[in-house]
Scaffold this motif. Structure first.
Motif, mmCIF file in Angstrom:
data_model
loop_
_atom_site.group_PDB
_atom_site.id
_atom_site.type_symbol
_atom_site.label_atom_id
_atom_site.label_comp_id
_atom_site.label_asym_id
_atom_site.label_seq_id
_atom_site.Cartn_x
_atom_site.Cartn_y
_atom_site.Cartn_z
ATOM 1 N N MET A 148 0.841 -1.191 0.000
ATOM 2 C CA MET A 148 0.000 0.000 0.000
ATOM 3 C C MET A 148 0.883 1.249 0.000
ATOM 4 O O MET A 148 1.668 1.453 0.923
ATOM 5 C CB MET A 148 -0.910 0.002 1.231
ATOM 6 C CG MET A 148 -1.830 1.193 1.334
ATOM 7 S SD MET A 148 -3.160 1.184 0.138
ATOM 8 C CE MET A 148 -4.134 -0.202 0.719
ATOM 9 N N LYS A 149 0.762 2.070 -1.035
ATOM 10 C CA LYS A 149 1.568 3.275 -1.122
ATOM 11 C C LYS A 149 0.847 4.460 -0.479
ATOM 12 O O LYS A 149 -0.384 4.581 -0.566
ATOM 13 C CB LYS A 149 1.888 3.587 -2.583
ATOM 14 C CG LYS A 149 2.810 2.574 -3.241
ATOM 15 C CD LYS A 149 3.180 2.994 -4.643
ATOM 16 C CE LYS A 149 4.175 2.014 -5.262
ATOM 17 N NZ LYS A 149 4.577 2.425 -6.631
ATOM 18 N N PRO A 174 9.760 12.513 3.495
ATOM 19 C CA PRO A 174 10.535 11.266 3.662
ATOM 20 C C PRO A 174 9.667 10.049 3.949
ATOM 21 O O PRO A 174 10.146 8.916 3.835
ATOM 22 C CB PRO A 174 11.444 11.578 4.865
ATOM 23 C CG PRO A 174 11.490 13.060 4.959
ATOM 24 C CD PRO A 174 10.131 13.511 4.512
ATOM 25 N N TRP A 175 8.396 10.275 4.314
ATOM 26 C CA TRP A 175 7.551 9.179 4.777
ATOM 27 C C TRP A 175 6.413 8.854 3.807
ATOM 28 O O TRP A 175 5.465 8.164 4.179
ATOM 29 C CB TRP A 175 6.978 9.519 6.159
ATOM 30 C CG TRP A 175 8.039 9.963 7.101
ATOM 31 C CD1 TRP A 175 8.205 11.196 7.650
ATOM 32 C CD2 TRP A 175 9.116 9.167 7.604
ATOM 33 N NE1 TRP A 175 9.309 11.238 8.449
ATOM 34 C CE2 TRP A 175 9.894 9.998 8.437
ATOM 35 C CE3 TRP A 175 9.492 7.833 7.430
ATOM 36 C CZ2 TRP A 175 11.034 9.536 9.092
ATOM 37 C CZ3 TRP A 175 10.625 7.380 8.081
ATOM 38 C CH2 TRP A 175 11.373 8.218 8.901
ATOM 39 N N ILE A 176 6.489 9.328 2.585
ATOM 40 C CA ILE A 176 5.449 9.030 1.597
ATOM 41 C C ILE A 176 6.074 8.424 0.342
ATOM 42 O O ILE A 176 7.294 8.472 0.155
ATOM 43 C CB ILE A 176 4.629 10.291 1.222
ATOM 44 C CG1 ILE A 176 5.522 11.350 0.567
ATOM 45 C CG2 ILE A 176 3.897 10.830 2.444
ATOM 46 C CD1 ILE A 176 4.756 12.526 -0.014
ATOM 47 N N ASP A 177 5.217 7.860 -0.499
ATOM 48 C CA ASP A 177 5.665 7.252 -1.748
ATOM 49 C C ASP A 177 5.304 8.087 -2.962
ATOM 50 O O ASP A 177 5.949 7.993 -4.005
ATOM 51 C CB ASP A 177 5.019 5.867 -1.910
ATOM 52 C CG ASP A 177 5.274 4.958 -0.726
ATOM 53 O OD1 ASP A 177 6.420 4.520 -0.562
ATOM 54 O OD2 ASP A 177 4.318 4.707 0.045
ATOM 55 N N MET A 178 4.252 8.917 -2.833
ATOM 56 C CA MET A 178 3.710 9.654 -3.966
ATOM 57 C C MET A 178 3.334 11.071 -3.523
ATOM 58 O O MET A 178 2.663 11.240 -2.503
ATOM 59 C CB MET A 178 2.469 8.939 -4.520
ATOM 60 C CG MET A 178 2.671 7.453 -4.796
ATOM 61 S SD MET A 178 1.118 6.559 -5.149
ATOM 62 C CE MET A 178 0.877 7.025 -6.877
ATOM 63 N N ALA A 179 3.766 12.066 -4.302
ATOM 64 C CA ALA A 179 3.484 13.470 -3.981
ATOM 65 C C ALA A 179 2.535 14.053 -5.019
ATOM 66 O O ALA A 179 2.868 14.107 -6.209
ATOM 67 C CB ALA A 179 4.779 14.272 -3.953
ATOM 68 N N VAL A 227 2.161 14.574 10.706
ATOM 69 C CA VAL A 227 3.426 14.064 10.154
ATOM 70 C C VAL A 227 3.888 12.844 10.956
ATOM 71 O O VAL A 227 4.334 11.841 10.382
ATOM 72 C CB VAL A 227 4.513 15.157 10.153
ATOM 73 C CG1 VAL A 227 5.865 14.557 9.759
ATOM 74 C CG2 VAL A 227 4.143 16.285 9.198
ATOM 75 N N ALA A 228 3.771 12.914 12.275
ATOM 76 C CA ALA A 228 4.164 11.783 13.117
ATOM 77 C C ALA A 228 3.319 10.553 12.808
ATOM 78 O O ALA A 228 3.820 9.419 12.789
ATOM 79 C CB ALA A 228 4.025 12.156 14.594
ATOM 80 N N THR A 229 2.034 10.769 12.511
ATOM 81 C CA THR A 229 1.146 9.658 12.161
ATOM 82 C C THR A 229 1.557 9.043 10.829
ATOM 83 O O THR A 229 1.571 7.816 10.677
ATOM 84 C CB THR A 229 -0.311 10.142 12.097
ATOM 85 O OG1 THR A 229 -0.691 10.690 13.365
ATOM 86 C CG2 THR A 229 -1.254 8.997 11.745
ATOM 87 N N PHE A 281 4.103 4.721 7.566
ATOM 88 C CA PHE A 281 5.153 4.307 6.633
ATOM 89 C C PHE A 281 5.974 3.164 7.224
ATOM 90 O O PHE A 281 6.272 2.174 6.547
ATOM 91 C CB PHE A 281 6.056 5.494 6.306
ATOM 92 C CG PHE A 281 7.101 5.181 5.264
ATOM 93 C CD1 PHE A 281 6.804 5.306 3.911
ATOM 94 C CD2 PHE A 281 8.367 4.776 5.625
ATOM 95 C CE1 PHE A 281 7.759 5.028 2.933
ATOM 96 C CE2 PHE A 281 9.333 4.488 4.672
ATOM 97 C CZ PHE A 281 9.031 4.611 3.325
ATOM 98 N N ARG A 282 6.319 3.292 8.490
ATOM 99 C CA ARG A 282 7.134 2.244 9.141
ATOM 100 C C ARG A 282 6.329 0.946 9.272
ATOM 101 O O ARG A 282 6.884 -0.156 9.137
ATOM 102 C CB ARG A 282 7.610 2.726 10.501
ATOM 103 C CG ARG A 282 8.626 3.879 10.424
ATOM 104 C CD ARG A 282 9.193 4.220 11.773
ATOM 105 N NE ARG A 282 10.087 5.362 11.751
ATOM 106 C CZ ARG A 282 11.354 5.325 11.351
ATOM 107 N NH1 ARG A 282 11.882 4.185 10.945
ATOM 108 N NH2 ARG A 282 12.102 6.424 11.369
#
Length: 243
Positions: A1-2, A24-29, A231-233, A238-239
């Motif tokens: 899941m991206k 840094p924590w996403i796959d798609m912008a 952002v923390a969520t 992502f992790r």
């Protein structure tokens, strides 16, 4: 899941979102293209960040409505909508060419996104706006219980679809996003957001606002990086998705 995130929505001296913290924590912008938000300098900065972090770049075109942040439906002919899509995607692609990136997909913004999911003529107009672009980008649309109609239109035009779910939005039993005006339609609790995304990733379903189970075949899930808590969520998500 991206994970995908709406980005580059600042313009001039007005700032929105914590793009540098969330990228840094996403796959798609999904990068705004100047109509509902953004400007050429913000677009360029966001493209450079995406290229540096190896994040897929998507155009996020909307109605020409900065005052309403693209959340107001504006009547257009089908040709005009096709031109809106091509114009904004082309602008972002030109910026990408300056910095070694490429527009891989298009995700319409706000009211235009909602309108194309309820009006076949608008959906066809969006598709038409993509068909002559080179390289031809994919189109991100709302994952629903049955996307066969949209898939048929896209397949006929040679446009690949990316099916999207939402991390922080409640769903109706019919598979629609619950209206923002409805109590409980937007999730703010990190635990609730993480639960919904992991349920999608592991079981391909969400719990509706009425408590039932809804099957959704999603390729990507939309997250937000508007404040340090969100952002923390996203980092936690992502992790969890990339152990």
């Amino acid at each position: 899941m991206k994970l995908n995130c709406d980005m580059g929505e600042s313009f001039g001296i007005w700032e929105m979102g914590l793009d540098e913290a969330v990228i840094p924590w996403i796959d798609m912008a999904n990068i705004a293209c100047g109509f509902h938000a953004s400007d050429p300098d913000v677009m360029a900065k966001t493209v450079q960040s995406a290229v540096k972090k190896n994040v897929q770049i998507g155009a996020h075109p909307g109605y020409n409505d900065k005052i309403g942040f693209g959340r107001r439906s504006i009547p257009h002919t089908q040709k005009q909508i096709s031109h809106l899509i091509a114009y904004q995607t082309g602008a972002l692609q030109a910026i990408c060419q300056l910095y070694g990136g490429n527009v891989e997909y298009v995700k319409p913004h706000g009211a235009l996104y909602n309108d194309m999911m309820v009006d076949q003529d608008i959906f066809r107009a969006v598709i038409d706006g993509l068909t002559k672009l080179s390289p031809r980008p994919a189109l991100m649309i709302l994952a629903q219980t049955d996307n066969s109609l949209y898939k048929g239109i896209a397949d006929q035009a040679g446009v690949r679809l990316i099916l999207e779910a939402f991390a922080d939005r409640a769903y109706t039993p019919e598979g629609r996003l619950a209206p923002r005006s409805q109590a409980g339609a937007v999730y703010h609790c990190p635990e609730q957001i993480i639960k919904q995304v992991m349920q999608l990733a592991k079981n391909g379903c969400v719990t509706t606002i009425e408590g039932g189970q809804l099957q959704l075949n999603a390729d990507s899930v939309c997250v937000h990086g508007d404040n340090p808590e969100s952002v923390a969520t996203v980092e936690q998500l992502f992790r969890a998705l990339n152990p």
